[in-house]
Design an enzyme around this catalytic site. Sequence first.
Site, PDB file in Angstrom:
ATOM      1  N   ASP A  53       6.637  16.974 -22.849  1.00  0.00           N
ATOM      2  CA  ASP A  53       5.290  16.785 -23.389  1.00  0.00           C
ATOM      3  C   ASP A  53       4.766  15.365 -23.146  1.00  0.00           C
ATOM      4  O   ASP A  53       3.863  14.903 -23.815  1.00  0.00           O
ATOM      5  CB  ASP A  53       5.261  17.122 -24.885  1.00  0.00           C
ATOM      6  CG  ASP A  53       6.260  16.276 -25.658  1.00  0.00           C
ATOM      7  OD1 ASP A  53       7.035  15.521 -25.018  1.00  0.00           O
ATOM      8  OD2 ASP A  53       6.259  16.349 -26.896  1.00  0.00           O
ATOM      9  N   HIS A 243       8.089   4.149   3.707  1.00  0.00           N
ATOM     10  CA  HIS A 243       7.691   4.344   2.304  1.00  0.00           C
ATOM     11  C   HIS A 243       8.886   4.299   1.352  1.00  0.00           C
ATOM     12  O   HIS A 243       8.903   4.954   0.321  1.00  0.00           O
ATOM     13  CB  HIS A 243       6.913   5.655   2.151  1.00  0.00           C
ATOM     14  CG  HIS A 243       5.541   5.579   2.754  1.00  0.00           C
ATOM     15  ND1 HIS A 243       4.743   6.674   2.974  1.00  0.00           N
ATOM     16  CD2 HIS A 243       4.813   4.530   3.186  1.00  0.00           C
ATOM     17  CE1 HIS A 243       3.607   6.298   3.535  1.00  0.00           C
ATOM     18  NE2 HIS A 243       3.626   4.995   3.680  1.00  0.00           N
ATOM     19  N   ASP A 260       6.141  -4.627   0.057  1.00  0.00           N
ATOM     20  CA  ASP A 260       4.781  -4.110   0.226  1.00  0.00           C
ATOM     21  C   ASP A 260       4.310  -3.748  -1.168  1.00  0.00           C
ATOM     22  O   ASP A 260       4.756  -2.751  -1.742  1.00  0.00           O
ATOM     23  CB  ASP A 260       4.817  -2.882   1.155  1.00  0.00           C
ATOM     24  CG  ASP A 260       3.421  -2.335   1.462  1.00  0.00           C
ATOM     25  OD1 ASP A 260       2.458  -2.680   0.752  1.00  0.00           O
ATOM     26  OD2 ASP A 260       3.312  -1.537   2.428  1.00  0.00           O
ATOM     27  N   HIS A 357      -6.040   0.320   7.244  1.00  0.00           N
ATOM     28  CA  HIS A 357      -6.839   1.344   6.564  1.00  0.00           C
ATOM     29  C   HIS A 357      -7.881   0.636   5.717  1.00  0.00           C
ATOM     30  O   HIS A 357      -7.719  -0.544   5.371  1.00  0.00           O
ATOM     31  CB  HIS A 357      -5.942   2.227   5.688  1.00  0.00           C
ATOM     32  CG  HIS A 357      -5.033   1.451   4.764  1.00  0.00           C
ATOM     33  ND1 HIS A 357      -5.445   0.942   3.558  1.00  0.00           N
ATOM     34  CD2 HIS A 357      -3.741   1.054   4.904  1.00  0.00           C
ATOM     35  CE1 HIS A 357      -4.440   0.301   2.977  1.00  0.00           C
ATOM     36  NE2 HIS A 357      -3.396   0.331   3.776  1.00  0.00           N
ATOM     37  N   HIS A 364      -5.719   3.589   0.038  1.00  0.00           N
ATOM     38  CA  HIS A 364      -6.149   4.086   1.345  1.00  0.00           C
ATOM     39  C   HIS A 364      -7.553   4.597   1.116  1.00  0.00           C
ATOM     40  O   HIS A 364      -7.771   5.752   0.772  1.00  0.00           O
ATOM     41  CB  HIS A 364      -5.217   5.187   1.859  1.00  0.00           C
ATOM     42  CG  HIS A 364      -3.827   4.696   2.124  1.00  0.00           C
ATOM     43  ND1 HIS A 364      -2.728   5.499   2.112  1.00  0.00           N
ATOM     44  CD2 HIS A 364      -3.368   3.445   2.416  1.00  0.00           C
ATOM     45  CE1 HIS A 364      -1.642   4.770   2.383  1.00  0.00           C
ATOM     46  NE2 HIS A 364      -2.015   3.524   2.566  1.00  0.00           N
ATOM     47  N   GLU A 389      -1.945  -4.535   9.288  1.00  0.00           N
ATOM     48  CA  GLU A 389      -0.534  -4.510   8.923  1.00  0.00           C
ATOM     49  C   GLU A 389       0.383  -3.966  10.016  1.00  0.00           C
ATOM     50  O   GLU A 389       1.046  -2.956   9.834  1.00  0.00           O
ATOM     51  CB  GLU A 389      -0.343  -3.686   7.652  1.00  0.00           C
ATOM     52  CG  GLU A 389      -1.023  -2.315   7.679  1.00  0.00           C
ATOM     53  CD  GLU A 389      -0.743  -1.511   6.399  1.00  0.00           C
ATOM     54  OE1 GLU A 389       0.433  -1.412   6.028  1.00  0.00           O
ATOM     55  OE2 GLU A 389      -1.694  -0.990   5.812  1.00  0.00           O
ATOM     56  N   TYR A 393      10.166  -1.957  13.576  1.00  0.00           N
ATOM     57  CA  TYR A 393      11.273  -1.443  12.777  1.00  0.00           C
ATOM     58  C   TYR A 393      12.414  -1.003  13.674  1.00  0.00           C
ATOM     59  O   TYR A 393      12.232  -0.155  14.549  1.00  0.00           O
ATOM     60  CB  TYR A 393      10.783  -0.262  11.930  1.00  0.00           C
ATOM     61  CG  TYR A 393       9.500  -0.591  11.194  1.00  0.00           C
ATOM     62  CD1 TYR A 393       9.523  -1.258   9.967  1.00  0.00           C
ATOM     63  CD2 TYR A 393       8.257  -0.283  11.766  1.00  0.00           C
ATOM     64  CE1 TYR A 393       8.337  -1.592   9.312  1.00  0.00           C
ATOM     65  CE2 TYR A 393       7.073  -0.614  11.117  1.00  0.00           C
ATOM     66  CZ  TYR A 393       7.113  -1.269   9.897  1.00  0.00           C
ATOM     67  OH  TYR A 393       5.952  -1.603   9.264  1.00  0.00           O
ATOM     68  N   ARG A 413       7.092  -6.181   8.570  1.00  0.00           N
ATOM     69  CA  ARG A 413       5.664  -5.836   8.497  1.00  0.00           C
ATOM     70  C   ARG A 413       4.956  -7.000   7.821  1.00  0.00           C
ATOM     71  O   ARG A 413       5.503  -7.602   6.889  1.00  0.00           O
ATOM     72  CB  ARG A 413       5.445  -4.533   7.708  1.00  0.00           C
ATOM     73  CG  ARG A 413       3.974  -4.152   7.565  1.00  0.00           C
ATOM     74  CD  ARG A 413       3.753  -2.684   7.166  1.00  0.00           C
ATOM     75  NE  ARG A 413       4.206  -2.350   5.829  1.00  0.00           N
ATOM     76  CZ  ARG A 413       5.284  -1.654   5.540  1.00  0.00           C
ATOM     77  NH1 ARG A 413       6.078  -1.226   6.508  1.00  0.00           N
ATOM     78  NH2 ARG A 413       5.622  -1.388   4.290  1.00  0.00           N
ATOM     79  N   GLU A 415       1.133  -7.820   6.267  1.00  0.00           N
ATOM     80  CA  GLU A 415      -0.114  -7.137   5.920  1.00  0.00           C
ATOM     81  C   GLU A 415      -1.030  -8.026   5.094  1.00  0.00           C
ATOM     82  O   GLU A 415      -0.620  -8.585   4.078  1.00  0.00           O
ATOM     83  CB  GLU A 415       0.196  -5.869   5.109  1.00  0.00           C
ATOM     84  CG  GLU A 415      -1.050  -5.163   4.590  1.00  0.00           C
ATOM     85  CD  GLU A 415      -0.735  -3.866   3.871  1.00  0.00           C
ATOM     86  OE1 GLU A 415       0.340  -3.766   3.247  1.00  0.00           O
ATOM     87  OE2 GLU A 415      -1.573  -2.944   3.925  1.00  0.00           O
TER      88      GLU A 415
HETATM   89 MN   LIG Z   1      -1.469  -0.921   3.466  1.00  0.00          MN
END
Ligand SMILES: [Mn+2]
Length: 446
Positions: A53, A243, A260, A357, A364, A389, A393, A413, A415
């Site tokens: 709940d 991710h 990130d 993006h 995004h 970005e 890799y 990376r 960004e």
């Molecule tokens: Mn981004």
Amino acid sequence: MSMYDRVTSALGERPEGISHSEMRKRQHDFCSEMATGAVAIITNNPVSIRSRDTHHRHRFNSYLHYLTGWHGEDGVAAFYHNGDNWMCRLYVQPRDIEKETWTGRRPGLEGALANWPVDETVSRDDLRENLSQLLDNVEDIYHIKSLDGEVDEIVELALHEEPKDPRPILDELRVVKSAGEIALMQYSADLAAHAHVEAMRQCEVGMGEWHMQSVIEGCFLYHQSEWAYPSIVGSGDNATILHYNENTDVMKDGELVLIDAGCEVDGYASDITRTFPANGKFTEAQRAIYELVLKAQLAGIDACQAGSPWSAMHHATSHVLAQGLIDLGILDCSFEEALGEDYNGLYRQFFMHGTGHFLGLDVHDVGGGRQGDNKPERVLSPGMVLTIEPGLYFGAWREDVEIDSKWAGIGVRIEDDVLITESGPVVLTAKCPKEITEIEALVGSK
Ligand SMILES: [Mn+2]
């Protein structure tokens, strides 16, 4: 001085939220795009169950927020023309002391009418009857389906066909940011930048990825903000998983750490990635890859010019990366083969995502432009905000491609968030260092 206080003193004043008059202008601009007989309905996001709940923390629907600033659960805005003017009718939960005792205060019908930029309020309890009446004999109904089941049913009964999608109209408005929005985005970018700086300062070999996450998200929360998307803290090979957000590994000597993470201020997102050595000193191989990604990122930012097509920045980063991979001996082929005819050449083995993006109320953000969006290409114009970005890799775990042990386990990376202006790109996240010397001086310097 605590790290939180250090961030506080580095931050400027938090800007005012979006004014009611600006929201009224948004409503006007939106309604002007519809025929006067039309009705548009904008609902809130549904609540989602976290456990039994207990619900996930609710995040308002960005369109409802954009038009009304209303966050209350079950909120529904309806826009209709009364013969003289466009009206905004807001359905809200009515006051109910017993329920409010459990789940929190509600502004109620009077409070919502007095303190939000709307013309009328109606109890959500009367939604079915009231909204059905409003939709009676209306042929043009704009509605986003699958967010509010009751509204879906009402619209279906009233229309017997698919409603129109209001998003194309709203997305065109949202993609260009106003001065008020840019001020909020600058603050959001500053807060995220300083949070990243603190994470680098606190970093030590042997600490957990989750410790970095707690530093970053602690800085957000301390400044009445929260993450705009789940924070990614990946050390070593984890940095090569785009991710990854488990954040459960210990950061080891000799590894790179990729963070990130971005926050939200009045709904406006920032989105920053930085990569740094856990022990504060880049190895030769890490340095070579980092310098290449940075060179590509700077070229991508340079390509963010008003009047340029969206893809210019992706082409710019891709050219640098494709050539750089050849120069480092990672790709043994011609430049044409590395880049590919449609930017799908061999370099994509190591740079498999888009260069950026749009950024705004959604991380995004709306407005198209992302690679894979099957729409005419967007041209950049002043007021648009996007991320740049690029990354490379070299996951040691990958079996699909041969990776020299020299590069294995390196993921980089970088960004930043970039505002398009008449006089060129403005990096909103400039307060977050990215030069090698700056990073090496910062890491572990708490
Ligand atoms: Mn981004």
